[in-house]
Design an enzyme around this catalytic site. Structure first.
Site, PDB file in Angstrom:
ATOM      1  N   HIS A   1      57.473  16.835  35.080  1.00  0.00           N
ATOM      2  CA  HIS A   1      58.199  16.931  35.022  1.00  0.00           C
ATOM      3  C   HIS A   1      59.551  18.017  34.655  1.00  0.00           C
ATOM      4  O   HIS A   1      60.808  17.600  34.124  1.00  0.00           O
ATOM      5  CB  HIS A   1      58.981  15.381  34.434  1.00  0.00           C
TER       6      HIS A   1
ATOM      7  N   HIS B   1      63.706  14.577  27.041  1.00  0.00           N
ATOM      8  CA  HIS B   1      64.225  15.945  25.387  1.00  0.00           C
ATOM      9  C   HIS B   1      65.051  15.591  24.900  1.00  0.00           C
ATOM     10  O   HIS B   1      65.734  16.828  25.332  1.00  0.00           O
ATOM     11  CB  HIS B   1      64.264  16.497  26.519  1.00  0.00           C
TER      12      HIS B   1
ATOM     13  N   HIS C   1      51.654  23.673  28.897  1.00  0.00           N
ATOM     14  CA  HIS C   1      52.963  24.854  28.435  1.00  0.00           C
ATOM     15  C   HIS C   1      53.375  24.790  26.173  1.00  0.00           C
ATOM     16  O   HIS C   1      53.417  23.694  25.278  1.00  0.00           O
ATOM     17  CB  HIS C   1      54.187  24.220  28.459  1.00  0.00           C
TER      18      HIS C   1
ATOM     19  N   GLU D   1      51.674  16.493  25.210  1.00  0.00           N
ATOM     20  CA  GLU D   1      52.258  15.509  26.045  1.00  0.00           C
ATOM     21  C   GLU D   1      52.074  15.171  27.262  1.00  0.00           C
ATOM     22  O   GLU D   1      52.014  13.791  27.601  1.00  0.00           O
ATOM     23  CB  GLU D   1      54.309  16.096  26.830  1.00  0.00           C
TER      24      GLU D   1
HETATM   25 FE   LIG Z   1      58.180  16.824  28.712  1.00  0.00          FE
END
Ligand SMILES: [Fe+3]
Ligand SMILES: [Fe+3]
Lengths: 279, 136, 279, 136
Positions: free
Chosen positions: C12, C59, C193, C240
């Protein structure tokens, strides 16, 4: 190693806080309530805990209906007494034990409790009234506090069984904490109260006292009480007594009841209080 | 709208504040929450109807607030920990509100509490209430 | 009766949202990313769900560090796209399925998941970018959404095993909902990431693809991956991806992988995507 | 202060945002959160030192913000989802900040990403980094 020595159950009626703050504790209405805490204050002085894990609920103060956590654990260095609409209670700031809180938070999440972690929060009468009842009016609270705030306002609260299991997980985490600390755990709220509707003011002395009996005699039975029974028998808001089971779960299977106090009325509710020592 | 049955539906004079109530009463309760601040209490008392317009409540909810119809507020999704903030704004005690909700004067309600409160016997289920008043 | 038909896993990345909103999807940098979602858009149109349960993380938008819920379930009628600092994304308002949400919340709390219940919340790119990727740019989103927001920002996130079990409990609750609804569940975020520190930009294509393989071949293995492995192998923020296990837990033991897409880079990360159908 | 060992301590160039970091960085991150609002971004840029005084951060944290020392902010408890809001306020891309944190220009960082990113091999544990730079 840290160790949980005892558990305290107590109501946290806001009017009790007001009676203390306004110097009314010796008035005939209030005197019998406070008399029941004299022994408790002495007892707590002797135990002299380093930390109290204080299980309570917020009453539309720090949390509103936008975000309602089931279990919110404070990890801050301090917590300010909240302004509940007529200025904050004139009580000392509540000092946290942030290291223990952080350790608890990590341990509980890995043990599959879905904690909400709180870095900043004001604390209302749910937390400060039990402190006043158990400590009187000191300049500073004589121990640090780990606040554990439970949703009991928006139905459903966590089940009794879940609360009891959370208590067990708290105990495990405390015992794994690498510092010598004497810990006492408070479960607060309740007992009988129905604060709303045409049935307001309901009190069930018999049910409440059976609950107090079974905190030492048969806590397993208590974990099986469904919410509907709390609501039917002790009033809709009486369901908050479920928080006492977190306290009970954190103690030994065998405990000794060293003190009990029960009085009606405390404003709209029954005032219940118990002290259980691990043995 | 799915209407769910609950094990607590049979309990008389009791409006369990479940997600349905919370959903319906959200803006009513958030209005009450705003009364935690002194300046908001002042603004509300100065112009109740105008102040309530800020909140996307139903007109029925607004009317119940202006009428201080404490029971109606609960029936329309108010939660007692929230609606009692209106009472505090009015300088009313909690026992006054409690008495109003069950159709008693503050004095009678206080007396009932001093005498041990409303008994559980006779107040456990709706069938016990049929044809009679709450057992106080 | 409501029924979960399929699960979707997808990254996302916020820059993907910006690329869509700024009309850059055909630029050479972005084209290969969006190409991988062409089949998905068609697939979703054919499945035509009534509701999507959308598992994502916030976030630093709706939630800050004061109060960090592990699992936050939205029960509102609608959710506004959030202003993340440069105005809200130009996407339709997200309509909730409040009745299903409320049913889920009740069922999950009684099943001992300690949900935070959210009555009002803005939704950031974590929720809206998957909608854009799977639906393009419609006037209105073609289904209602139940948002489930998971903490993966403040360590520790819930474990993979806990996420998987939550998925199972969600499925049980959906199947007990008394209305015929076609439901699809999205697990979003990830894959590789690392967004911070001297190791920023780390990508582990091999690990990511093994994860995608085992979503159908061996999900039990995935539930046992400790957080430290996600962090070490896929970057600190790669943890995540644990959210995909909520989606996986809500599906049958046997699933069919009907689509997969993997591309590097999407800004600082790997973009991973999978569609799994119950069979 | 209890210093706990973590299974992730050995991972190089990585500052896991655990409760200790969150505790130490709370006010730094909440300052960053304030930058979600346009008027606050303007006020911050107009007088950085003055604006930062509103937040009970450490002086070291304030200095790292004013120096735009992106790595130092992280080391002092900043979380990347929060500190990147300072970058957005400056009109900097995320890749610029990411590059800075690992000592690369934005161009070199972008090129690394286009070439498949930083490999996992050689970047899994601190021992692999000893005496050499990050394997990019
Ligand atoms: Fe995220
Ligand atoms: Fe209470």
């Amino acid at each position: 190693m840290a160790k949980i020595l005892a558990g305290v159950g107590t109501s946290h009626v806001p009017a009790i806080g007001a009676a203390i703050d306004l110097g009314k504790t010796q008035e005939p209405y209030w005197q019998p309530i406070f008399a029941g805490y004299e022994k408790s204050k002495q007892w707590l002085k002797e135990v002299d805990p380093d930390v109290v894990i204080l299980v309570y609920n917020d009453h539309a103060t720090a949390f509103a209906l936008d975000v309602v956590p089931t279990f919110a654990l404070g990890i801050a260095d301090e917590y300010q007494p909240a302004d509940e609409g007529w200025g904050p209670r004139p009580v000392p700031v509540v000092k946290g034990h942030s290291e223990l809180s952080r350790h608890l938070g990590t341990s509980l999440i890995f043990d599959h409790f879905d904690m909400t972690i709180v870095n900043e929060m004001a604390v209302d009468h749910g937390l400060t009234v039990p402190l006043s009842l158990m400590c009187g009016q000191p300049e500073a609270w004589p121990f640090k506090v780990v606040p554990l705030c439970v949703n009991v306002v928006q139905y459903p609260p966590p089940t009794g069984a879940r609360c009891f299991d959370l208590g067990k997980a708290i105990r495990k985490a405390v015992e794994a904490f690498d510092e010598d600390l004497k810990v006492v755990i408070f479960g607060t709220g309740g007992m009988s109260h129905q604060l709303h509707g045409e049935r307001a003011g309901m009190i069930n002395r018999e049910w409440d006292n059976k609950f107090l009996d079974d905190l030492s005699a048969d806590p397993q039975r208590l974990t099986q009480i469904p919410h509907v029974e709390y609501i039917r028998e002790t009033g809709a808001e009486g369901v908050e007594t479920v928080m006492w089971l977190i306290m009970r779960g954190a103690l030994n299977e065998q405990v000794e009841e060293v003190h009990r106090h029960y009085h009606v009325p405390g404003s709209n509710t029954a005032v219940g209080h118990i002290i259980l020592e691990n043995r | 709208m799915v209407t769910t049955k609950h094990d607590y539906d049979d309990i008389p004079g009791t409006y369990v504040f479940d997600f349905d109530k919370s959903h319906d009463g959200y803006h009513l309760n958030m209005f009450c929450m705003s009364l935690l601040k002194a300046e908001n209490r002042k603004a509300f008392l100065a112009d109740e109807a105008g102040y309530l317009q800020q909140f996307p409540m139903t007109q029925e909810q607004r009317q119940a607030v202006m009428d201080r119809d404490w029971l109606r507020m609960i029936q329309l999704g108010g939660n007692i920990y929230y609606t009692s903030k209106i009472g505090a704004t009015d300088g009313r005690s909690f026992q006054y509100i409690a008495g109003k909700m069950c159709g008693m004067s503050q004095e009678d309600y206080a007396k009932m509490m001093l005498n041990g409160g409303r008994p559980a016997d006779g107040n456990r289920s709706k069938s016990e209430w049929e044809g009679e008043k709450a057992n106080g």
